[in-house]
Design an enzyme around this catalytic site. Structure first.
Site, PDB file in Angstrom:
ATOM      1  N   HIS A 122       0.824  -1.221   0.000  1.00 32.98           N
ATOM      2  CA  HIS A 122       0.000   0.000   0.000  1.00 32.98           C
ATOM      3  C   HIS A 122       0.855   1.268   0.000  1.00 32.98           C
ATOM      4  O   HIS A 122       0.323   2.362  -0.181  1.00 32.98           O
ATOM      5  CB  HIS A 122      -0.934   0.031   1.214  1.00 32.98           C
ATOM      6  CG  HIS A 122      -1.895  -1.124   1.258  1.00 32.98           C
ATOM      7  ND1 HIS A 122      -2.690  -1.470   0.183  1.00 32.98           N
ATOM      8  CD2 HIS A 122      -2.169  -2.027   2.230  1.00 32.98           C
ATOM      9  CE1 HIS A 122      -3.416  -2.529   0.503  1.00 32.98           C
ATOM     10  NE2 HIS A 122      -3.115  -2.894   1.739  1.00 32.98           N
ATOM     11  N   ASP A 159      -2.061 -11.091  -2.049  1.00 30.20           N
ATOM     12  CA  ASP A 159      -2.607 -10.599  -0.778  1.00 30.20           C
ATOM     13  C   ASP A 159      -4.066 -10.211  -1.053  1.00 30.20           C
ATOM     14  O   ASP A 159      -4.390  -9.804  -2.170  1.00 30.20           O
ATOM     15  CB  ASP A 159      -1.784  -9.379  -0.336  1.00 30.20           C
ATOM     16  CG  ASP A 159      -2.177  -8.868   1.034  1.00 30.20           C
ATOM     17  OD1 ASP A 159      -1.438  -9.139   1.988  1.00 30.20           O
ATOM     18  OD2 ASP A 159      -3.218  -8.179   1.135  1.00 30.20           O
ATOM     19  N   HIS A 161      -5.739  -7.747  -0.204  1.00 31.00           N
ATOM     20  CA  HIS A 161      -5.938  -6.323  -0.480  1.00 31.00           C
ATOM     21  C   HIS A 161      -5.253  -5.949  -1.791  1.00 31.00           C
ATOM     22  O   HIS A 161      -4.241  -6.545  -2.152  1.00 31.00           O
ATOM     23  CB  HIS A 161      -5.370  -5.490   0.671  1.00 31.00           C
ATOM     24  CG  HIS A 161      -5.963  -5.850   2.001  1.00 31.00           C
ATOM     25  ND1 HIS A 161      -5.341  -6.727   2.865  1.00 31.00           N
ATOM     26  CD2 HIS A 161      -7.122  -5.472   2.586  1.00 31.00           C
ATOM     27  CE1 HIS A 161      -6.108  -6.871   3.949  1.00 31.00           C
ATOM     28  NE2 HIS A 161      -7.183  -6.126   3.802  1.00 31.00           N
TER      29      HIS A 161
HETATM   30 ZN   LIG Z   1      -3.504  -7.710   2.947  1.00 26.65          ZN
END
Ligand SMILES: [Zn+2]
Length: 300
Positions: A122, A159, A161
């Protein structure tokens, strides 16, 4: 050939009791790997040295990297990251990025390697977010391309996300392709555009997930990378407290095997990183993360 495993004791930075980030998982994972015969009781891993701020600044704003190094993040930056602004957390960020770069160098030499941290996907050009300070995979990919060690890099991010930071860092670059399989309704609310995005519906289970993965890898085939970074986050697991998908342990294992064998069949070295995983029981969480190492060692 045994599987090279990169680890540093300072991957684990002290957090206040009850902090939602499962910082203890690194120690439990080490114990799980010892229990599975993948590491000796002491040693057996390769330790990175922290990277220079300049190296990290190849993918992040230099002023941000300096604020991390000087433990001088703004309150808003620290809030977005969700980790405290401490010397130990800053050191951990430089070490995790160094660990992923070291794993990639070992993968180029031995065919594959795993970092027992990393996958901070991120973190984007201007700063960190969602427990991610520096985008270790982006730092490593960029360093090896800039050095001329590789021409083309593929990032396979499984992952749960979306790898939004990685997508933003490499947007418009032809030499690093980003592929993300993620729960569509999960964090981040505002998604970025990876080269290949596979948004998945809530509670998707093993069989359907693996079909999407096979399709995704097929779509990546034409890219012909010299190196693959694999974010093997275990948060697509049904019992993960932040994931929204419904994979079983066997599903995670089949996923890892599929990505690793895809690369093996094409002669592409793989540097695998830990990625996310959230469970109140650190033993269960460590066992989930250990699957990647078991599968990678099986192919070693
Ligand atoms: Zn994650």
């Amino acid at each position: 050939m045994t599987l090279p495993i990169v680890f540093h004791p300072d991957y684990q930075a002290p957090l206040r009791p009850g902090h939602p980030f499962p910082m203890s998982k690194y120690g439990y994972l080490r114990a799980a790997l010892v229990g599975r015969g993948l590491l000796p009781a002491a040693g057996g891993t390769v330790a990175p040295a922290p990277l220079s701020p300049a190296r990290v600044a190849a993918v992040h704003a230099l002023t941000y990297v300096e604020r991390v190094a000087n433990v001088a993040l703004t309150a808003e930056e620290a809030r977005r990251i969700g980790l405290p602004n401490t010397p130990a957390v800053a050191r951990r960020a430089f070490l995790a990025a160094a660990g992923t770069l070291l794993a990639a160098r070992l993968a180029l030499e031995h065919g594959h390697a795993c970092n027992m941290a990393g996958g901070s996907h991120h973190a984007g050009p201007d700063g960190g977010a969602g427990y991610c300070v520096f985008n270790d995979v982006a730092v490593a990919a960029r360093a090896l391309v800039d050095e001329g060690r590789v021409r083309r890099v593929l990032v396979v991010d499984c992952d749960v996300h979306q790898g939004d930071g990685t997508a933003r860092i490499f947007a418009g670059r032809g030499d690093v392709a980003t592929l993300s399989l993620h729960a569509e309704r999960n964090f981040p609310a505002r998604k970025a555009a990876s080269d290949l995005d596979y948004p998945l519906p809530d509670r998707l289970a093993d069989r359907a997930y693996l079909e999407v993965l096979a399709h995704a890898l097929g779509a990546a085939d034409t890219f012909e990378p010299d190196l693959l970074f694999y974010n093997a986050g275990v948060d697509p697991h049904a019992d993960d407290r932040l994931g929204r998908l419904a994979l079983t342990d066997a599903g995670l294992r089949a996923r890892d095997r599929r990505v690793l064998s895809w690369a093996r069949a094409r002669g592409v070295p793989v540097a695998a990183v830990l990625g996310g995983g959230y469970d109140h029981d650190p033993h269960r969480l460590a066992a989930r993360h250990a699957i990647l190492f078991e599968e990678a060692a099986r192919l070693a």
